[in-house]
Design an enzyme around this catalytic site. Structure first.
Site, PDB file in Angstrom:
ATOM      1  CD  GLU A 239      -6.683   1.277  -4.804  1.00  0.00           C
ATOM      2  OE1 GLU A 239      -5.956   1.314  -5.946  1.00  0.00           O
ATOM      3  OE2 GLU A 239      -8.050   1.586  -4.457  1.00  0.00           O
ATOM      4  CB  CYS A 273       1.046   3.755  -7.553  1.00  0.00           C
ATOM      5  SG  CYS A 273      -0.270   5.149  -7.084  1.00  0.00           S
TER       6      CYS A 273
HETATM    7  P1  NAD Z   1       5.247  -2.834  -0.024  1.00  0.00           P
HETATM    8  O1  NAD Z   1       4.285  -3.549  -0.449  1.00  0.00           O
HETATM    9  O2  NAD Z   1       6.712  -2.924   0.193  1.00  0.00           O
HETATM   10  O3  NAD Z   1       4.675  -2.133   1.381  1.00  0.00           O
HETATM   11  C1  NAD Z   1       3.416  -1.542   1.642  1.00  0.00           C
HETATM   12  C2  NAD Z   1       3.018  -1.717   2.989  1.00  0.00           C
HETATM   13  O4  NAD Z   1       2.718  -3.086   3.193  1.00  0.00           O
HETATM   14  C3  NAD Z   1       4.044  -1.327   4.121  1.00  0.00           C
HETATM   15  O5  NAD Z   1       3.215  -0.514   4.996  1.00  0.00           O
HETATM   16  C4  NAD Z   1       4.603  -2.792   4.635  1.00  0.00           C
HETATM   17  O6  NAD Z   1       5.130  -2.536   5.967  1.00  0.00           O
HETATM   18  C5  NAD Z   1       3.387  -3.711   4.653  1.00  0.00           C
HETATM   19  N1  NAD Z   1       3.930  -4.950   4.483  1.00  0.00           N
HETATM   20  C6  NAD Z   1       4.778  -5.613   4.037  1.00  0.00           C
HETATM   21  N2  NAD Z   1       4.801  -7.010   4.043  1.00  0.00           N
HETATM   22  C7  NAD Z   1       3.824  -7.205   4.813  1.00  0.00           C
HETATM   23  C8  NAD Z   1       3.037  -8.297   4.914  1.00  0.00           C
HETATM   24  N3  NAD Z   1       3.436  -9.754   4.675  1.00  0.00           N
HETATM   25  N4  NAD Z   1       1.740  -8.193   5.571  1.00  0.00           N
HETATM   26  C9  NAD Z   1       1.049  -7.105   5.833  1.00  0.00           C
HETATM   27  N5  NAD Z   1       1.857  -5.867   5.701  1.00  0.00           N
HETATM   28  C10 NAD Z   1       2.955  -6.009   5.037  1.00  0.00           C
HETATM   29  O7  NAD Z   1       5.219  -1.261  -0.951  1.00  0.00           O
HETATM   30  P2  NAD Z   1       6.127   0.088  -0.699  1.00  0.00           P
HETATM   31  O8  NAD Z   1       7.187  -0.124  -1.398  1.00  0.00           O
HETATM   32  O9  NAD Z   1       5.629   0.818   0.494  1.00  0.00           O
HETATM   33  O10 NAD Z   1       5.153   0.777  -1.731  1.00  0.00           O
HETATM   34  C11 NAD Z   1       5.448   0.921  -3.360  1.00  0.00           C
HETATM   35  C12 NAD Z   1       4.288   0.187  -4.023  1.00  0.00           C
HETATM   36  O11 NAD Z   1       3.148   0.783  -3.658  1.00  0.00           O
HETATM   37  C13 NAD Z   1       4.473   0.454  -5.383  1.00  0.00           C
HETATM   38  O12 NAD Z   1       4.463  -1.134  -6.177  1.00  0.00           O
HETATM   39  C14 NAD Z   1       3.341   1.228  -5.844  1.00  0.00           C
HETATM   40  O13 NAD Z   1       3.363   1.114  -7.307  1.00  0.00           O
HETATM   41  C15 NAD Z   1       2.155   0.920  -5.004  1.00  0.00           C
HETATM   42  N6  NAD Z   1       1.571   1.811  -4.903  1.00  0.00           N
HETATM   43  C16 NAD Z   1       0.218   1.715  -5.351  1.00  0.00           C
HETATM   44  C17 NAD Z   1      -0.749   2.822  -4.924  1.00  0.00           C
HETATM   45  C18 NAD Z   1      -2.281   2.528  -5.380  1.00  0.00           C
HETATM   46  O14 NAD Z   1      -3.105   3.524  -5.117  1.00  0.00           O
HETATM   47  N7  NAD Z   1      -2.442   1.747  -6.513  1.00  0.00           N
HETATM   48  C19 NAD Z   1      -0.528   4.031  -4.357  1.00  0.00           C
HETATM   49  C20 NAD Z   1       0.841   4.231  -3.959  1.00  0.00           C
HETATM   50  C21 NAD Z   1       1.662   3.135  -4.211  1.00  0.00           C
END
Ligand code: NAD
Length: 495
Positions: A239, A273
């Site tokens: 997502e 998002c």
């Molecule tokens: P992010 O991708 O930076 O982090 C998300 C999660 O991934 C965190 O828990 C982080 O610690 C983890 N992570 C980071 N690097 C990783 C790796 N290499 N391996 C495994 N896990 C890792 O995103 P964010 O800044 O926390 O959230 C914002 C983003 O999320 C925006 O792009 C937003 O649009 C999206 N989002 C999407 C939805 C949806 O339902 N489609 C909902 C909410 C947010």
């Protein structure tokens, strides 16, 4: 100042409003993650054996606990993300409703069902049931730290799985609150465990042998998740982000459309998002619509006082991206009708409405994740659809049209579309939620979201011996000829 500071093997979660330490949490290592998944494996069997009724009873009790203590949870959300209490409550309310729906509907959606056995195996009773996968890893973001991960957690639990959850490093306290409250209603086994840390901890979860990894976050991290999960052929649900468009037709209710554009684009300081980022408006109503948007947006202010409608930007690094998008848009001929050049401060971004922005600029093409809107004029709704679909993302979208709302919605390449309202699909538990393209794949919520955390199990039970047995070496040439005749009769007709 970063919102999360590492010490040796712990990290601090900081308030983006005050920079105060909200809590200190362990940075879990790969070994910690492996141990959690091993504990979860045992718990998963116990949880699955409770059956639909036993699990539903616990999930409904959990829902009750969350409901009764929602104000307390909202306080943790507010402390870690800075969002206003009312917004925190809104995401909690939605998560409660989803949990109730998943618990109630799991038996109906996943339970054993008869299927037609067809002609060739008509002596069989055919059935399918959707069995739990075992252990599901959930990795969540910070922007909706309750609603978003609960779309995976509640549905995976209702489907009979154990869950190991890694919340964002910006919102570990929210994750802990959820796991602790669940443990109150399910104290027997570690059915829902929390692990905390940075990306490395998440990567360890991908490699830990979980049966599925449900990720919500940015598309860039989604690609890393897939690569890590590929090593063990662990299936993934992604997502990711979006660049969602709102379309305004010539016959639209302009007051409602303008209100939706501003709320959809600016609530939660644009850190949604499925928030509105781009708006395409029929030329006949463009001027009126823009005037209404400007009037409403001027009333929205970012701050930490009770009158402020939006809070800070939770992740400090995002401030630079938002500023870059606004400045690039202005440098390339765009005009700011609200906010603009100086909208980005050191914590808050004031609402910004941009017009005349070139379609190939970052503000139109990349996820801004701030309280900004670009508004563009189109000659007709075909042009609006073409422009809305010209993106590598495809999460959600919105249409305002009296006559053609559903027809336009069907043509938008996005997982969800609201017609004459905004982001309403997220509050309808029976609807699937997820994107296309770089917004991800797989679905949470609804029957599809329950099935996402299961594997279909097919059972064909012979009820009586058939005159024509196909699955034996003692089959005769006569049997084969009869079957060939039968199949020709049934399927061989020229049309
Ligand atoms: P992010 O991708 O930076 O982090 C998300 C999660 O991934 C965190 O828990 C982080 O610690 C983890 N992570 C980071 N690097 C990783 C790796 N290499 N391996 C495994 N896990 C890792 O995103 P964010 O800044 O926390 O959230 C914002 C983003 O999320 C925006 O792009 C937003 O649009 C999206 N989002 C999407 C939805 C949806 O339902 N489609 C909902 C909410 C947010």
């Amino acid at each position: 100042m970063t919102a999360v500071q590492a010490k040796q093997d712990t990290f601090d979660s900081l308030s983006p409003t005050t920079d105060e330490v909200v809590g200190t949490y362990p940075v879990h290592t790969a070994d910690d993650v492996t141990a959690a998944v091993a504990r979860a494996r045992d718990a998963a069997r116990w949880w699955a054996d409770l059956g639909f009724a036993g699990r539903a009873e616990r999930l409904q009790r959990w829902k009750g606990v969350i409901t009764r203590r929602a104000a307390q949870l909202a306080e943790v959300v507010h402390a870690e993300t800075g969002k206003p209490h009312a917004d925190a409550m809104l995401e909690i309310v939605l998560a409660i409703d989803h949990t109730a729906w998943a618990a109630k509907n799991a038996p109906k959606v996943l339970g054993r069902k008869r299927r037609s056995a067809g002609l060739l195996m008509s002596n069989h009773a055919a059935s399918v049931e959707f069995q739990p996968l075992g252990v599901v890893g959930v990795i969540g973001p910070w922007n909706y730290p309750v609603f978003t991960p609960m779309g995976s957690i509640a549905y995976a639990l209702a489907a009979g799985n154990a869950v190991v959850f890694k919340p964002s490093e910006y919102t570990p306290g929210v994750g802990k609150w959820l796991a602790d409250s669940f443990a109150e209603v399910v104290p027997e086994r570690p059915v829902f465990q929390l692990i905390t840390g940075y990306g490395e901890t998440g990567a360890a979860l991908c490699r830990s042998g979980v049966d599925k990894l449900a990720f919500t976050g940015s598309p860039g991290t989604g690609k890393k998740i897939m690569a890590a999960c590929a090593e063990t052929l662990t299936p993934v649900l992604i997502e990711a982000g979006g660049k969602d468009a709102l379309l305004v037709d010539a016959d639209a209710d302009l007051d409602a459309a303008a209100d939706a554009a501003v709320w959809g684009g600016m609530s939660n300081a644009g850190q949604t998002c499925v928030g509105v980022e781009r708006v395409y408006v029929h030329e006949r109503v463009y001027d009126d619509f823009v005037a209404k948007v400007v009037k409403i947006a001027k009333d929205v202010r970012a701050g930490d006082d009770p009158e402020a409608k939006i809070g800070p930007i939770t992740m400090p690094g995002q401030l630079k991206i938002i500023q870059r998008h606004i400045h690039d848009a202005l440098a390339r001929g765009g005009r700011a009708l609200v906010g603009g050049k100086d909208a980005v401060g050191d914590k808050y971004v004031q609402p910004t409405v941009l017009v005349d922005v070139p379609e190939d600029s970052e503000a139109v093409r990349e996820e801004t994740f701030g309280p900004t809107l670009t508004i563009a004029k189109v000659t007709d709704m075909d042009e609006a659809i073409t422009k809305a679909n010209d993106t590598r993302y495809g999460l959600a979208s919105t249409v305002f049209s009296k006559r053609r709302g559903v027809e336009l919605a069907q043509r938008l390449r996005a997982g969800m579309t609201s017609v004459n309202s905004v982001i309403s699909f997220a509050g309808i538990p029976s609807l699937p939620f997820g994107g296309v393209g770089e917004s991800g794949f797989g679905r949470i919520h609804g029957p599809e979201g329950l099935k996402e955390f299961t594997r279909p199990k097919a059972i064909a039970r012979q009820r009586f011996k058939a005159p024509l047995v196909l699955t034996t070496f003692s089959r005769t040439a006569k049997t084969d000829a009869t079957v060939a005749k039968l199949i020709t009769l049934l399927h061989g007709k020229r049309r």
